[in-house]
Enzyme design. Sequence first.
Site, mmCIF file in Angstrom:
data_model
loop_
_atom_site.group_PDB
_atom_site.id
_atom_site.type_symbol
_atom_site.label_atom_id
_atom_site.label_comp_id
_atom_site.label_asym_id
_atom_site.label_seq_id
_atom_site.Cartn_x
_atom_site.Cartn_y
_atom_site.Cartn_z
ATOM 1 N N GLU A 187 0.838 -1.166 0.076
ATOM 2 C CA GLU A 187 0.008 -0.117 -0.006
ATOM 3 C C GLU A 187 0.917 1.324 -0.076
ATOM 4 O O GLU A 187 1.561 1.178 0.871
ATOM 5 C CB GLU A 187 -0.728 0.089 1.168
ATOM 6 C CG GLU A 187 -1.793 -1.265 1.645
ATOM 7 C CD GLU A 187 -2.873 -1.258 0.151
ATOM 8 O OE1 GLU A 187 -3.087 -0.450 -0.473
ATOM 9 O OE2 GLU A 187 -3.436 -2.416 0.298
ATOM 10 N N CYS A 243 -7.383 -1.007 8.664
ATOM 11 C CA CYS A 243 -5.990 -1.088 8.077
ATOM 12 C C CYS A 243 -5.664 0.326 7.645
ATOM 13 O O CYS A 243 -4.546 0.702 7.661
ATOM 14 C CB CYS A 243 -5.811 -2.236 6.984
ATOM 15 S SG CYS A 243 -5.928 -3.919 7.535
ATOM 16 N N HIS A 296 -0.692 -5.787 2.951
ATOM 17 C CA HIS A 296 -1.947 -6.517 3.304
ATOM 18 C C HIS A 296 -1.441 -7.733 2.686
ATOM 19 O O HIS A 296 -0.787 -8.135 1.791
ATOM 20 C CB HIS A 296 -2.973 -6.319 2.304
ATOM 21 C CG HIS A 296 -3.985 -5.124 2.958
ATOM 22 N ND1 HIS A 296 -4.247 -3.873 2.522
ATOM 23 C CD2 HIS A 296 -4.832 -5.469 3.893
ATOM 24 C CE1 HIS A 296 -5.182 -3.288 3.369
ATOM 25 N NE2 HIS A 296 -5.479 -4.249 4.185
#
Length: 156
Positions: A42, A104, A123
Site C-alpha cells: 500500500e 487497516c 496486506h
Amino acid sequence: MQLPVVYQKAKEQVFMIWTTLQPLLTVHVGLASSAKAIIILEQCGKNKGYQEMDACGFHPEGGCCMLDGPEKIESTINMKTLWKNISVEGIDVIFSRDAGRYICDYTYYTSLYYGSGRAAFIHVPPLSKWVTADLLGKALQMIILEMLKQCGEERQ
C-alpha cells in the site's frame, strides 16, 4: 504488536509507537481475507470515508482519521519501486493506492501522520496450504529488508 480492530484503540497504540519508540520506520501488516496468494504493498493512507463499524460498533467522528489532517498521506517508501524490484516465489506481490477505508487504512493513515510518512502497510492473504507461515514470513522479511534499504538511501 497486535493492534485491535477498534479505531480509537488502534490510533492510541500507533501514537504510543511513534512517541515512545520513535522508530525509523513502522511497518504494519494487515489481513486481506479476500486475497488468495497475493501480498499488497500500500502506497498511501486516506483520511476520510471511515463509515464501517469496528469490533466495538463505533466508527470515527465524521468518518475521519485526523480532523486537521490532509486528504491522503504518501509513504516515504516508494512501494511501486519496491513492487517492481521484488520477486517472491509462490506468491504474487502487487501495488495499491487504496488500503480499504477500514481499520487497516485508518491505522496506516494515522501512522503516516504521526511518523511524517515513515510508515508502510502490507496486506497479506490468510494462511493456507498454498500460503504457509514460512512462505509468508520469508516474503515479509525480504520486503521489509528492501524497505530498510530505501530508508538508508534516504538518510544519506
